[in-house]
Write an enzyme that holds these catalytic residues in place. Sequence first.
Site, mmCIF file in Angstrom:
data_model
loop_
_atom_site.group_PDB
_atom_site.id
_atom_site.type_symbol
_atom_site.label_atom_id
_atom_site.label_comp_id
_atom_site.label_asym_id
_atom_site.label_seq_id
_atom_site.Cartn_x
_atom_site.Cartn_y
_atom_site.Cartn_z
ATOM 1 N N CYS A 75 -0.213 50.498 -20.732
ATOM 2 C CA CYS A 75 0.241 50.683 -19.348
ATOM 3 C C CYS A 75 -0.606 51.784 -18.714
ATOM 4 C CB CYS A 75 1.697 51.145 -19.306
ATOM 5 S SG CYS A 75 2.879 49.975 -19.993
ATOM 6 N N ASP A 90 -6.170 28.166 -9.886
ATOM 7 C CA ASP A 90 -5.695 29.370 -10.596
ATOM 8 C C ASP A 90 -6.797 29.774 -11.580
ATOM 9 O OD1 ASP A 90 -4.320 31.371 -11.889
ATOM 10 O OD2 ASP A 90 -2.851 30.068 -12.839
ATOM 11 N N CYS A 102 -5.704 36.284 -10.255
ATOM 12 C CA CYS A 102 -5.418 37.492 -11.041
ATOM 13 C C CYS A 102 -6.450 38.578 -10.721
ATOM 14 C CB CYS A 102 -5.395 37.174 -12.533
ATOM 15 S SG CYS A 102 -6.896 36.395 -13.116
ATOM 16 N N CYS A 149 8.188 49.189 -27.802
ATOM 17 C CA CYS A 149 7.313 49.129 -26.631
ATOM 18 C C CYS A 149 8.209 48.731 -25.463
ATOM 19 C CB CYS A 149 6.224 48.090 -26.855
ATOM 20 S SG CYS A 149 5.314 47.706 -25.344
ATOM 21 N N GLN A 160 2.311 31.982 -20.120
ATOM 22 C CA GLN A 160 2.417 33.222 -19.341
ATOM 23 C C GLN A 160 3.342 34.215 -20.041
ATOM 24 O OE1 GLN A 160 0.934 34.159 -16.547
ATOM 25 N NE2 GLN A 160 0.064 32.272 -15.700
ATOM 26 N N CYS A 214 -1.367 55.230 -25.829
ATOM 27 C CA CYS A 214 -1.490 53.789 -25.993
ATOM 28 C C CYS A 214 -2.509 53.137 -25.072
ATOM 29 C CB CYS A 214 -0.106 53.169 -25.803
ATOM 30 S SG CYS A 214 -0.091 51.390 -25.692
HETATM 31 C C1 LIG Z 1 -5.741 32.139 -15.111
HETATM 32 S S1 LIG Z 1 -5.719 30.827 -16.269
HETATM 33 C C2 LIG Z 1 -4.593 29.758 -15.493
HETATM 34 C C3 LIG Z 1 -3.804 28.903 -16.426
HETATM 35 C C4 LIG Z 1 -2.609 28.160 -15.829
HETATM 36 N N1 LIG Z 1 -2.788 27.755 -14.463
HETATM 37 C C5 LIG Z 1 -1.343 28.964 -15.988
HETATM 38 O O1 LIG Z 1 -0.736 29.373 -15.016
HETATM 39 O O2 LIG Z 1 -0.927 29.180 -17.128
HETATM 40 C C6 LIG Z 1 -7.301 30.114 -15.985
HETATM 41 C C7 LIG Z 1 -7.593 28.887 -16.804
HETATM 42 O O3 LIG Z 1 -8.847 28.340 -16.386
HETATM 43 C C8 LIG Z 1 -9.519 27.799 -17.515
HETATM 44 N N2 LIG Z 1 -10.931 27.656 -17.107
HETATM 45 C C9 LIG Z 1 -11.908 28.592 -17.105
HETATM 46 N N3 LIG Z 1 -13.024 28.099 -16.546
HETATM 47 C C10 LIG Z 1 -12.756 26.828 -16.173
HETATM 48 C C11 LIG Z 1 -13.496 25.811 -15.498
HETATM 49 N N4 LIG Z 1 -14.748 26.018 -15.106
HETATM 50 N N5 LIG Z 1 -12.890 24.649 -15.250
HETATM 51 C C12 LIG Z 1 -11.620 24.420 -15.642
HETATM 52 N N6 LIG Z 1 -10.852 25.356 -16.289
HETATM 53 C C13 LIG Z 1 -11.424 26.541 -16.537
HETATM 54 C C14 LIG Z 1 -9.194 28.773 -18.609
HETATM 55 O O4 LIG Z 1 -9.353 28.174 -19.876
HETATM 56 C C15 LIG Z 1 -7.728 29.105 -18.296
HETATM 57 O O5 LIG Z 1 -6.845 28.240 -18.954
#
Ligand SMILES: C[S@@+](CC[C@H](N)C(=O)[O-])C[C@H]1O[C@@H](n2cnc3c(N)ncnc32)[C@H](O)[C@@H]1O
Length: 579
Positions: free
Chosen positions: A161, A508, A535, A286, A410, A158
Amino acid sequence: MKKQRSNNRRPGGGRTGGARGQGQKIAGGAKGNPGGRGEASGSLPSRERAAVAAAAERPASARPAARAGSSVHEAAMAGLPVVKNDEVVIDIIGMNHDGEGVGRVEGYTLFAAGALPGEKARVKVLKTKKQYGYAKLLDVVEASPDRVAAPCPIYDKCGGCQLQHLSYDAQLAWKRQHVVDVLERIGKLRVAGGAPGAGASAGGSGAAGAAAGTAAAAGQAAADAARAAEHAAGGDHAVVVRPTIGMAAPWRYRNKAQVPVGVIDGALVGGFYARGSHRIIDMETCLIQHESNDDVISRVKAIGRRLGITAYDEETGQGLLRHVVVKVGFRTGEMMLVLVTNGDRIPREDEWIAAIREELPAVVSICQNVNTRQTNVIFGDVTRVLWGREVIYDYIGDVKFAISARSFYQVNPIQTEVLYGKTVEYAGLTGQETVIDAYCGIGTISLFLAQHAKRVYGVEIVKEAIEDARVNAKLNGMNHVTFEVGASEDVIPAWKEQGIEADVIVVDPPRKGCDPHLLDTIIKMKPERVVYVSCNPATLARDLRILEDGGYRTVEVTPVDMFPHTVHVECCALIERSK
Ligand SMILES: C[S@@+](CC[C@H](N)C(=O)[O-])C[C@H]1O[C@@H](n2cnc3c(N)ncnc32)[C@H](O)[C@@H]1O
């Protein structure tokens, strides 16, 4: 989970062979199958780091496939100690970012998927490059005490993982050690108790991995003591890296399944793409997926077969059903089914709906998404409700969320609550603060923070996500939260110009990390605290260095295991303005 010792490699692998010396050449062999990826190192001695870092600099997609003749020729020309198809026995001294074992032959680095730190492994060289190469694991000659039998019967095929063959304690320790390594190497930060030997290391030598869980706790106590001593002495600060917060039951944690559909021997099947290909393999279960998702997919496939629904064929562009997407609210039990189809019309639509309603009463929303493009992207632009509601509801903590067919949410709700709880703790809110949530998605963190803050501003680049965020704010009666569409690096400086001041900024970002202009704005805005949810530890470390140089101090980092049995490492960092 009960640890099962095993001298065999992953399922489908060969037997344990006899011991041979490290890096000893055995024989040239038959044709190999080039593959494997290399990225940033985790838990490696400094000698390997340069090679691993070089591998990390190029994305997997940019790395050329090996050409049999030229690879051997190049290796010989470069004076490498091995050439393609050689078989060697090597000591595995670390594990890279992709979960591949890292070994050496006369100082030359080889990556071998399936091999674990502390093991002696017989491998066959698949591909050589100037500084490193890839090898296939043939036998585990001496097994790590952290090796377990992967419980999933399709683990080898797969690819979803990567770490099921490593005990869960050792996975957690490896994730922490990976964070420590990048903070030191990329962030040039001093980690309390992070020096080799002082912390947990699933990537250390031999039995280090076995003791990793315990070592993590011991390393942590040492880290806390070191930090207290430094504070007292007023000296150079050290970052505390907490043990990875894992799951009590690290299986069945995903709330969303997206299954490609195809045909095998004339029958409609659905499961996953075989590793490195677009061949669909049927799958009934899964182990990281919620059981209800498995059940819905299995029944939907059976109903499809009964009704004679055709499966989409990538090559011809013919056939109807492309993907089955299922979402489940862990707290509410509500389920949504999305049929992704190659065309508007679903033959025998009423019978489909009736059968799903009868067999799957937890499904409260049946949607169709139309995708007629010849692409790997799952969803098309048009979504319609075939029956039931447009959304399902779920909770993270006390905050309620409406989840539509296309909303990002999430996938591990249990650990999301842990991660957001840590974010709120690091934000240190008393109810009087103004908080900015950059990269806010559908506002999950913003609303979590809003329970404890005077005012929250969220910014996100995707318009639909901000629409969802506003709906969710209303759903929870939170009218002290403002959401704006745009790039964080543009919107936040504009807010600053408008006189908005933040006590805390939460970021984030996606894997590539924060935009430099945003980091510059944060430094100029001077919030008391920055909380960084990441991440990708490598870009976190890079951005922490910029914040440190701008007058901030990284206090503490906590890895949270959002994706057990995979190599993904998520963490939350507290950064304070230096006094
Ligand atoms: C890791 S996700 C975090 C989402 C949210 N904080 C959560 O916990 O569900 C990163 C987010 O950043 C957005 N993103 C990417 N580049 C960006 C930018 N330059 N300014 C604002 N948002 C952005 C993406 O669309 C995405 O929704």
